[in-house]
Motif scaffolding. Structure first.
Motif, PDB file in Angstrom:
ATOM      1  N   UNK A  33      -9.376  10.083 -16.976  1.00 49.07           N
ATOM      2  CA  UNK A  33     -10.592  10.492 -16.262  1.00 49.07           C
ATOM      3  C   UNK A  33     -10.552  11.993 -15.951  1.00 49.07           C
ATOM      4  N   UNK A  34      -9.397  12.501 -15.545  1.00 43.03           N
ATOM      5  CA  UNK A  34      -9.283  13.930 -15.252  1.00 43.03           C
ATOM      6  C   UNK A  34      -9.542  14.753 -16.513  1.00 43.03           C
ATOM      7  N   UNK A  35      -8.943  14.367 -17.637  1.00 42.12           N
ATOM      8  CA  UNK A  35      -9.136  15.105 -18.890  1.00 42.12           C
ATOM      9  C   UNK A  35     -10.597  15.062 -19.321  1.00 42.12           C
ATOM     10  N   UNK A  36     -11.229  13.904 -19.243  1.00 40.99           N
ATOM     11  CA  UNK A  36     -12.629  13.797 -19.675  1.00 40.99           C
ATOM     12  C   UNK A  36     -13.560  14.605 -18.780  1.00 40.99           C
ATOM     13  N   UNK A  37     -13.288  14.614 -17.480  1.00 38.80           N
ATOM     14  CA  UNK A  37     -14.114  15.429 -16.571  1.00 38.80           C
ATOM     15  C   UNK A  37     -13.891  16.918 -16.817  1.00 38.80           C
ATOM     16  N   UNK A  38     -12.653  17.315 -17.091  1.00 38.79           N
ATOM     17  CA  UNK A  38     -12.378  18.722 -17.401  1.00 38.79           C
ATOM     18  C   UNK A  38     -13.116  19.131 -18.677  1.00 38.79           C
ATOM     19  N   UNK A  39     -13.150  18.242 -19.641  1.00 41.16           N
ATOM     20  CA  UNK A  39     -13.865  18.514 -20.892  1.00 41.16           C
ATOM     21  C   UNK A  39     -15.360  18.657 -20.635  1.00 41.16           C
ATOM     22  N   UNK A  40     -15.944  17.715 -19.867  1.00 41.92           N
ATOM     23  CA  UNK A  40     -17.371  17.791 -19.539  1.00 41.92           C
ATOM     24  C   UNK A  40     -17.697  19.050 -18.745  1.00 41.92           C
ATOM     25  N   UNK A  79      -4.223  22.111 -16.834  1.00 46.16           N
ATOM     26  CA  UNK A  79      -5.460  22.767 -17.265  1.00 46.16           C
ATOM     27  C   UNK A  79      -5.272  24.262 -17.070  1.00 46.16           C
ATOM     28  N   UNK A  80      -5.645  25.062 -18.077  1.00 42.88           N
ATOM     29  CA  UNK A  80      -5.587  26.523 -17.963  1.00 42.88           C
ATOM     30  C   UNK A  80      -6.952  27.084 -18.340  1.00 42.88           C
ATOM     31  N   UNK A  81      -7.486  27.939 -17.486  1.00 43.11           N
ATOM     32  CA  UNK A  81      -8.766  28.598 -17.755  1.00 43.11           C
ATOM     33  C   UNK A  81      -8.893  29.768 -16.785  1.00 43.11           C
ATOM     34  N   UNK A  82     -10.046  30.416 -16.802  1.00 40.08           N
ATOM     35  CA  UNK A  82     -10.308  31.500 -15.859  1.00 40.08           C
ATOM     36  C   UNK A  82     -10.270  30.945 -14.441  1.00 40.08           C
ATOM     37  N   UNK A  83      -9.811  31.750 -13.502  1.00 39.88           N
ATOM     38  CA  UNK A  83      -9.635  31.292 -12.127  1.00 39.88           C
ATOM     39  C   UNK A  83     -10.907  30.679 -11.545  1.00 39.88           C
ATOM     40  N   UNK A  84     -12.042  31.321 -11.742  1.00 40.85           N
ATOM     41  CA  UNK A  84     -13.297  30.822 -11.161  1.00 40.85           C
ATOM     42  C   UNK A  84     -13.630  29.434 -11.695  1.00 40.85           C
ATOM     43  N   UNK A  85     -13.394  29.213 -12.976  1.00 41.22           N
ATOM     44  CA  UNK A  85     -13.723  27.926 -13.604  1.00 41.22           C
ATOM     45  C   UNK A  85     -12.797  26.816 -13.106  1.00 41.22           C
ATOM     46  N   UNK A  86     -11.519  27.120 -12.960  1.00 40.47           N
ATOM     47  CA  UNK A  86     -10.581  26.115 -12.455  1.00 40.47           C
ATOM     48  C   UNK A  86     -10.902  25.788 -11.008  1.00 40.47           C
ATOM     49  N   UNK A  87     -11.147  26.805 -10.195  1.00 35.06           N
ATOM     50  CA  UNK A  87     -11.460  26.557  -8.781  1.00 35.06           C
ATOM     51  C   UNK A  87     -12.766  25.781  -8.619  1.00 35.06           C
ATOM     52  N   UNK A  88     -13.724  25.997  -9.509  1.00 29.96           N
ATOM     53  CA  UNK A  88     -14.982  25.256  -9.458  1.00 29.96           C
ATOM     54  C   UNK A  88     -14.773  23.775  -9.786  1.00 29.96           C
TER      55      UNK A  88
END
Length: 121
Positions: A33-40, A79-88
């Motif tokens: 569920x976490x992976x699928x939500x991160x993808x969405x 999960x690795x991405x830009x800080x704003x995207x991860x925090x969102x």
């Protein structure tokens, strides 16, 4: 992050969610569920790693070596991405993760392979 010929490099944020292999969300694995939500959510990527041994808040050691405890091995979703995207994305985890641990670490992306996994052509 900077973009060069389709590669994103630079400063990023790594989120690691530590849960148990047997943790579920609506009868399916919580890590799924976490992976699928991160993808969405459009995050750059997510990976799931199963540990061979570990313990958490319960202080009970889970290991592959003991058959009676091997059903709940430790799992890390990274999960690795830009800080704003991860925090969102963090509010999504508030709904999903009740008994795990979530950590955030600053990191730097120095190379990002394309869709072919970085293999030579």
């Amino acid at each position: 992050m900077t973009e060069r010929t389709g590669e994103r490099t630079g400063r990023a944020l790594r989120m690691t969610v530590y849960i148990g292999e047997s943790d579920t969300w609506h009868h399916k694995p919580l890590y799924t569920e976490i992976v699928h939500r991160a993808h969405r959510a459009g995050l750059a990527g997510a990976s799931v790693f199963t540990g061979v041994e570990g313990f958490g808040a319960s202080s009970l050691v889970h290991t592959q070596r003991l058959l009676s405890l091997s059903e709940d091995l430790p799992v890390a979703v990274v999960v690795v991405d830009e800080e704003e995207r991860v925090r969102a994305f963090l509010p999504e985890l508030e709904e999903l993760v009740s008994g795990g641990l979530v950590t955030l670490d600053a990191c730097e992306i120095v190379r990002r392979a394309g869709g072919d996994g970085g293999r030579e052509r």
